[in-house]
Design a protein around this motif. Structure first.
Motif, PDB file in Angstrom:
ATOM      1  N   THR A  90       0.895  -1.303   0.141  1.00  0.00           N
ATOM      2  CA  THR A  90       0.056   0.009  -0.078  1.00  0.00           C
ATOM      3  C   THR A  90       0.891   1.376   0.022  1.00  0.00           C
ATOM      4  OG1 THR A  90      -1.707  -1.139   1.038  1.00  0.00           O
ATOM      5  CG2 THR A  90      -1.874   1.058   1.183  1.00  0.00           C
ATOM      6  N   LEU A  91       2.043   1.173   0.785  1.00  0.00           N
ATOM      7  CA  LEU A  91       2.928   2.349   0.808  1.00  0.00           C
ATOM      8  C   LEU A  91       3.721   2.921  -0.529  1.00  0.00           C
ATOM      9  CD1 LEU A  91       4.247   4.580   2.738  1.00  0.00           C
ATOM     10  CD2 LEU A  91       6.149   3.000   2.998  1.00  0.00           C
ATOM     11  N   LEU A  92       3.853   1.516  -1.193  1.00  0.00           N
ATOM     12  CA  LEU A  92       4.587   1.719  -2.407  1.00  0.00           C
ATOM     13  C   LEU A  92       3.449   2.382  -3.614  1.00  0.00           C
ATOM     14  CD1 LEU A  92       6.595   1.290  -4.651  1.00  0.00           C
ATOM     15  CD2 LEU A  92       5.901  -1.111  -4.605  1.00  0.00           C
ATOM     16  N   LEU A  93       2.336   1.748  -3.819  1.00  0.00           N
ATOM     17  CA  LEU A  93       1.285   1.968  -4.766  1.00  0.00           C
ATOM     18  C   LEU A  93       0.637   3.303  -4.444  1.00  0.00           C
ATOM     19  CD1 LEU A  93       0.327  -1.630  -5.834  1.00  0.00           C
ATOM     20  CD2 LEU A  93       2.059  -0.024  -6.925  1.00  0.00           C
ATOM     21  N   ASN A  94      -0.036   3.200  -3.240  1.00  0.00           N
ATOM     22  CA  ASN A  94      -0.941   4.341  -2.825  1.00  0.00           C
ATOM     23  C   ASN A  94      -0.263   5.683  -2.425  1.00  0.00           C
ATOM     24  OD1 ASN A  94      -3.599   4.916  -2.614  1.00  0.00           O
ATOM     25  ND2 ASN A  94      -3.590   4.983  -0.465  1.00  0.00           N
ATOM     26  N   VAL A  95       1.136   5.657  -2.199  1.00  0.00           N
ATOM     27  CA  VAL A  95       1.519   6.736  -1.512  1.00  0.00           C
ATOM     28  C   VAL A  95       2.768   7.128  -2.397  1.00  0.00           C
ATOM     29  CG1 VAL A  95       2.648   7.881   0.618  1.00  0.00           C
ATOM     30  CG2 VAL A  95       0.822   6.474   0.653  1.00  0.00           C
ATOM     31  N   MET A  96       3.966   6.194  -2.457  1.00  0.00           N
ATOM     32  CA  MET A  96       5.061   6.705  -3.259  1.00  0.00           C
ATOM     33  C   MET A  96       4.941   6.738  -4.591  1.00  0.00           C
ATOM     34  SD  MET A  96       8.009   4.248  -1.291  1.00  0.00           S
ATOM     35  CE  MET A  96       9.149   4.832  -2.420  1.00  0.00           C
ATOM     36  N   LEU A  97       4.174   5.931  -5.327  1.00  0.00           N
ATOM     37  CA  LEU A  97       3.856   6.184  -6.559  1.00  0.00           C
ATOM     38  C   LEU A  97       3.184   7.632  -7.041  1.00  0.00           C
ATOM     39  CD1 LEU A  97       4.074   4.934  -9.444  1.00  0.00           C
ATOM     40  CD2 LEU A  97       1.991   3.906  -9.232  1.00  0.00           C
ATOM     41  N   PRO A  98       2.217   7.879  -6.360  1.00  0.00           N
ATOM     42  CA  PRO A  98       1.754   9.538  -6.542  1.00  0.00           C
ATOM     43  C   PRO A  98       2.878  10.357  -6.185  1.00  0.00           C
ATOM     44  CG  PRO A  98       0.122   7.983  -5.281  1.00  0.00           C
ATOM     45  CD  PRO A  98       1.242   7.021  -5.401  1.00  0.00           C
ATOM     46  N   TRP A  99       3.549  10.242  -5.077  1.00  0.00           N
ATOM     47  CA  TRP A  99       4.759  11.117  -4.678  1.00  0.00           C
ATOM     48  C   TRP A  99       5.822  11.222  -5.981  1.00  0.00           C
ATOM     49  CZ3 TRP A  99       9.986  10.036  -3.867  1.00  0.00           C
ATOM     50  CH2 TRP A  99      10.745  11.120  -3.529  1.00  0.00           C
ATOM     51  N   LEU A 100       6.202  10.120  -6.602  1.00  0.00           N
ATOM     52  CA  LEU A 100       6.922   9.931  -7.625  1.00  0.00           C
ATOM     53  C   LEU A 100       6.309  10.822  -9.049  1.00  0.00           C
ATOM     54  CD1 LEU A 100       8.151   6.547  -7.776  1.00  0.00           C
ATOM     55  CD2 LEU A 100       9.494   8.603  -7.128  1.00  0.00           C
ATOM     56  N   LEU A 101       5.155  10.551  -9.054  1.00  0.00           N
ATOM     57  CA  LEU A 101       4.225  11.505 -10.067  1.00  0.00           C
ATOM     58  C   LEU A 101       4.402  12.751  -9.755  1.00  0.00           C
ATOM     59  CD1 LEU A 101       1.226   9.276 -10.832  1.00  0.00           C
ATOM     60  CD2 LEU A 101       2.975   9.622 -12.244  1.00  0.00           C
ATOM     61  N   GLY A 102       4.228  13.329  -8.677  1.00  0.00           N
ATOM     62  CA  GLY A 102       4.479  14.706  -8.238  1.00  0.00           C
ATOM     63  C   GLY A 102       5.487  15.264  -8.418  1.00  0.00           C
ATOM     64  N   ARG A 103       6.807  14.522  -8.276  1.00  0.00           N
ATOM     65  CA  ARG A 103       8.140  14.924  -8.439  1.00  0.00           C
ATOM     66  C   ARG A 103       8.399  15.026  -9.957  1.00  0.00           C
ATOM     67  NH1 ARG A 103      11.748  16.780  -5.150  1.00  0.00           N
ATOM     68  NH2 ARG A 103      13.387  15.467  -6.080  1.00  0.00           N
ATOM     69  N   TYR A 104       7.973  14.193 -10.858  1.00  0.00           N
ATOM     70  CA  TYR A 104       8.010  14.321 -12.043  1.00  0.00           C
ATOM     71  C   TYR A 104       7.315  15.428 -12.568  1.00  0.00           C
ATOM     72  CZ  TYR A 104       7.470  13.505 -17.255  1.00  0.00           C
ATOM     73  OH  TYR A 104       7.639  13.596 -18.511  1.00  0.00           O
ATOM     74  N   ARG A 105       6.339  15.765 -12.126  1.00  0.00           N
ATOM     75  CA  ARG A 105       5.446  17.194 -12.540  1.00  0.00           C
ATOM     76  C   ARG A 105       6.219  18.313 -12.064  1.00  0.00           C
ATOM     77  NH1 ARG A 105       3.874  20.753 -14.258  1.00  0.00           N
ATOM     78  NH2 ARG A 105       1.869  21.513 -14.854  1.00  0.00           N
ATOM     79  N   ARG A 106       7.095  18.250 -11.062  1.00  0.00           N
ATOM     80  CA  ARG A 106       7.605  19.498 -10.847  1.00  0.00           C
ATOM     81  C   ARG A 106       8.742  19.421 -11.398  1.00  0.00           C
ATOM     82  NH1 ARG A 106       8.674  22.139  -5.701  1.00  0.00           N
ATOM     83  NH2 ARG A 106      10.748  23.071  -5.666  1.00  0.00           N
ATOM     84  N   GLN A 107       9.575  18.569 -11.858  1.00  0.00           N
ATOM     85  CA  GLN A 107      10.813  18.703 -12.776  1.00  0.00           C
ATOM     86  C   GLN A 107      10.420  18.953 -13.956  1.00  0.00           C
ATOM     87  OE1 GLN A 107      13.941  18.620 -11.722  1.00  0.00           O
ATOM     88  NE2 GLN A 107      13.439  17.818  -9.448  1.00  0.00           N
ATOM     89  N   TYR A 108       9.398  18.638 -14.693  1.00  0.00           N
ATOM     90  CA  TYR A 108       8.515  18.902 -15.879  1.00  0.00           C
ATOM     91  C   TYR A 108       8.306  20.536 -15.758  1.00  0.00           C
ATOM     92  CZ  TYR A 108       6.275  18.906 -20.370  1.00  0.00           C
ATOM     93  OH  TYR A 108       5.940  19.036 -21.656  1.00  0.00           O
ATOM     94  N   ALA A 109       7.687  20.961 -14.939  1.00  0.00           N
ATOM     95  CA  ALA A 109       7.499  22.302 -14.798  1.00  0.00           C
ATOM     96  C   ALA A 109       8.794  23.282 -14.693  1.00  0.00           C
ATOM     97  CB  ALA A 109       6.633  22.580 -13.562  1.00  0.00           C
ATOM     98  N   ALA A 110       9.677  22.793 -14.036  1.00  0.00           N
ATOM     99  CA  ALA A 110      11.051  23.612 -13.908  1.00  0.00           C
ATOM    100  C   ALA A 110      11.545  23.497 -15.264  1.00  0.00           C
ATOM    101  CB  ALA A 110      11.833  22.821 -13.083  1.00  0.00           C
ATOM    102  N   LEU A 111      11.723  22.229 -15.881  1.00  0.00           N
ATOM    103  CA  LEU A 111      12.136  22.265 -17.378  1.00  0.00           C
ATOM    104  C   LEU A 111      11.517  23.164 -18.321  1.00  0.00           C
ATOM    105  CD1 LEU A 111      13.948  21.061 -19.707  1.00  0.00           C
ATOM    106  CD2 LEU A 111      12.180  19.485 -20.073  1.00  0.00           C
ATOM    107  N   ALA A 112      10.060  23.407 -18.204  1.00  0.00           N
ATOM    108  CA  ALA A 112       9.368  24.531 -18.935  1.00  0.00           C
ATOM    109  C   ALA A 112       9.945  25.674 -18.526  1.00  0.00           C
ATOM    110  CB  ALA A 112       8.057  24.398 -18.676  1.00  0.00           C
TER     111      ALA A 112
END
Length: 521
Positions: A137-159
Motif C-alpha cells: 500500500t505504501l508503494l502503490l498508494n503513497v510513493m507512486l503518487p509522490w513520484l508522479l508529483g516529483r516528475y510534474r515538478r521537474q517538468y514544470a522546472a524544465l518548462a
C-alpha cells in the motif's frame, strides 16, 4: 466602531481550490463512516478535522499534511489501506512530491513508516503478513503518487528553464547584433588605418626625398620637411584614434579593396622606393583560401610600410613562392643608407597584429633583423582549406545551454525513477514475501502437548503463555466465521499441514478450542 473588511474576490478565489480539495478527500470517509462506525468510530470521525488541517498545511508543510492521514489509517487497518483514507494518502502524496524541493525528507518518512509497520504488525496482529500489505500500500498508494508529483515538478522546472532560455537568447541575439555592428565598424577602421597609414608613409617618404633634393632651394626644402613632419603627425594621430576602436576579440579582417600584391608594389615604386618583386606567374590568378589572400596582402603592405618608416632609401625585395602546399612570402629590406634620418613613428603593434592575422589564416609568421643589418618578414600561408590553429577552440556550451541540459537530465532521471523504482521495490517485496511464506509456517506451529494443556474458561493471559508468538494470518479455507463478539486465533498443527488449531476468546477467557480443517469450496 471599526467595520469588518469583507473578503475581496481574490481572496475568495484563493479559497476555492482549498475547499475543493477538502471536499475531495472527505468524500471517502463520509461514504465509509456507516460501515466503520461500529468497529473504529473515533478513527473514522477524526478524518474530517485531520484532513482539514492537512488541507491548510499542504502548501507550507506538505510532508506533515501527508503524515496526518497515516496514523488513523494504521489504527483502522495494519495494512494501511482503508476506504476512508486511501484517496487522502494518494492526493497528499502527489502534492508532497510536487511541492517539496528536496526528496530526502520524504524518503526518510517512507522508511520510518515501513520500519515502524513491522513491529506494529508483529505485536498487535501477531503476524507479519499485514506488514507486506502495508509495504504494498505504501508503494502503490503513497510513493507512486509522490513520484508522479516529483516528475510534474521537474517538468514544470524544465518548462520554466526553456522560457527563461528563450528570453535570454533573445537578449543575447540583440547583444550579439550590437557587438557585430561595433566589430564591423572596428574592422573597417582597422582597414582604414592600414591603408591610410601605408599611404601616409609613402607621402612622408616622398617628402623626405624632396627635403634632401639639392635642386630645390632652402624654402622648398623646408616646406617639404614640414610636409614630412605633418604626414608623420597624421600617422601617429591615426594610430591613436584607430587603436581605441580595436577590440581584443576582433576576428579576421575584411579583404582589402586592392588585394593585388603587384599593384601594391607599383604604388611603392612610384613613391620612390626601390622594390624588387619575385612571384610565380599564377599567383594573382590561382584562387586562394578566403583567409590566405588578405593575409598575403597584409604581410606585404605592413612590411613595405615598416621599410619606408625605419629604412628610407633602402632597397626592398619581395619574394613569393609555392612549396609543399604552402604559399611562402618574404619581404626583406637592406640596411638603411648612411645619413641623417628622422625618427620613425611606430606604435609597436604592427607586427603583433600581423602575426594574429597570419595565425587566423592558419599560417606562421617570423620577423627579425638580417646579418647584413636589414630586416626581413617571412610568412607561410596555406594554399588549401586551412585548419584552425591550436589556440582556437570550439565554443563551449553557454550557461543557458548547460542549465537547460541539466533540467532535461533531471526530468529524464525522474521519469526513469518513476518507472524503475516501483518495479524494483515491487520485485523486492515479492521476493521477501515469498521467502517469508516458506519460512513462516514453522513459526506458527502449536505443539500438541501445549494444546492439550489448554482448558476452556482459562484466562487469556495464562493461555497466551503456552502459545507461539506468531499466529496464522487467516484460518484454513472453508472455516466458518465465529460469532461477532468472539476473537479467534489460528495456529498450525504442524509445518505444511492444512489443519489448524482454533482458539476463541471472549471477555478475556478461552471459550472454545478445536481443530479446523480445510474445506474445498
Amino acid at each position: 466602531m471599526t467595520r469588518r473588511r469583507r473578503p475581496d474576490a481574490r481572496q475568495l478565489r484563493a479559497l476555492v481550490p482549498g475547499l475543493g480539495l477538502y471536499l475531495l478527500v472527505c468524500g471517502p470517509p463520509a461514504l465509509a463512516f456507516p460501515s466503520l462506525a461500529a468497529t473504529h468510530p473515533w478513527a473514522t470521525a477524526a478524518a474530517f478535522p485531520l484532513l482539514a488541517v492537512s488541507v491548510l498545511l499542504h502548501r507550507r508543510r506538505p510532508l506533515t499534511a501527508l503524515a496526518l492521514p497515516v496514523a488513523p489509517s494504521l489504527v483502522i487497518s495494519l495494512d494501511l489501506f482503508t476506504v476512508a483514507y486511501c484517496a487522502a494518502l494518494a492526493v497528499f502524496g502527489y502534492l508532497a512530491g510536487a511541492r517539496m524541493s528536496r526528496a530526502r525528507p520524504a524518503l526518510w518518512f517512507f522508511s520510518a513508516v515501513a520500519a515502524g509497520g513491522l513491529p506494529l504488525a508483529a505485536v498487535v496482529g501477531r503476524t507479519v503478513w499485514p506488514w507486506f500489505s502495508l509495504l504494498l500500500t505504501l508503494l502503490l498508494n503513497v510513493m507512486l503518487p509522490w513520484l508522479l508529483g516529483r516528475y510534474r515538478r521537474q517538468y514544470a522546472a524544465l518548462a520554466r528553464t526553456g522560457w527563461q532560455l528563450a528570453e535570454r537568447m533573445e537578449r543575447e541575439q540583440r547583444a550579439v547584433a550590437d557587438r557585430t555592428r561595433l566589430r564591423e565598424r572596428a574592422r573597417i577602421a582597422g582597414d582604414m588605418h592600414d591603408s591610410l597609414g601605408h599611404d601616409l608613409a609613402l607621402i612622408a617618404l616622398r617628402a623626405g626625398a624632396l627635403e634632401v633634393d639639392p635642386r630645390l632651394d632652402a624654402d622648398r626644402q623646408a616646406a617639404a620637411g614640414e610636409l614630412r613632419a605633418a604626414a608623420g603627425t597624421a600617422t601617429e594621430r591615426l594610430r591613436d584614434i584607430i587603436g581605441v576602436l580595436r577590440t581584443d576579440d576582433e576576428g579576421a579582417p575584411r579583404a582589402p579593396a586592392d588585394a593585388s600584391v603587384a599593384r601594391l608594389v607599383d604604388r611603392a615604386r612610384t613613391s620612390g622606393m626601390t622594390v624588387d618583386l619575385e612571384q610565380p606567374d599564377d599567383t594573382g590568378t590561382t584562387p586562394l583560401p578566403a583567409m590566405t589572400g588578405p593575409a598575403l596582402h597584409r604581410v606585404v603592405q605592413e612590411s613595405l610600410t615598416n621599410a619606408a618608416k625605419h629604412a628610407p632609401g633602402a632597397a626592398v625585395r619581395v619574394r613569393i613562392g609555392r612549396a609543399g602546399g604552402q604559399l611562402r612570402v618574404a619581404v626583406t629590406n637592406a640596411a638603411p643608407p648612411d645619413g641623417p634620418a628622422a625618427a620613425p613613428v611606430s606604435g609597436g603593434s604592427g607586427l603583433v597584429g600581423l602575426d594574429e592575422r597570419v595565425r587566423l589564416a592558419g599560417g606562421t609568421l617570423r620577423a627579425g633583423p638580417t646579418p647584413e643589418g636589414g630586416f626581413t618578414v617571412s610568412a607561410r600561408l596555406p594554399t588549401t582549406g586551412a585548419l584552425l590553429p591550436e589556440s582556437v577552440r570550439l565554443p563551449e556550451p553557454t550557461a543557458s545551454e548547460r542549465e537547460l541540459a541539466q533540467a532535461q537530465h533531471k526530468v529524464q532521471r525522474r521519469l526513469r525513477q518513476m518507472v524503475t523504482v516501483p518495479l524494483a521495490l515491487l520485485a523486492a517485496l515479492v521476493v521477501l514475501s515469498s521467502t517469508f511464506h516458506l519460512v513462516s509456517p514453522s513459526w506458527t506451529v502449536l505443539e500438541r502437548e501445549r494444546y492439550a494443556v489448554l482448558r476452556p474458561g482459562a484466562g487469556r493471559s495464562g493461555v497466551e503463555s503456552f502459545l507461539p508468538f506468531f499466529a496464522l494470518d487467516a484460518p484454513p479455507d472453508g472455516t466458518p466465521p465465529p460469532p461477532h463478539d468472539w476473537t479467534c486465533r489460528y495456529y498450525s498443527v504442524r509445518a505444511g499441514s492444512d489443519d489448524a488449531y482454533q482458539l476463541c476468546f471472549t471477555d478475556d477467557r478461552l471459550i472454545r478450542k478445536r481443530v479446523v480443517h480445510r474445506r474445498d469450496r
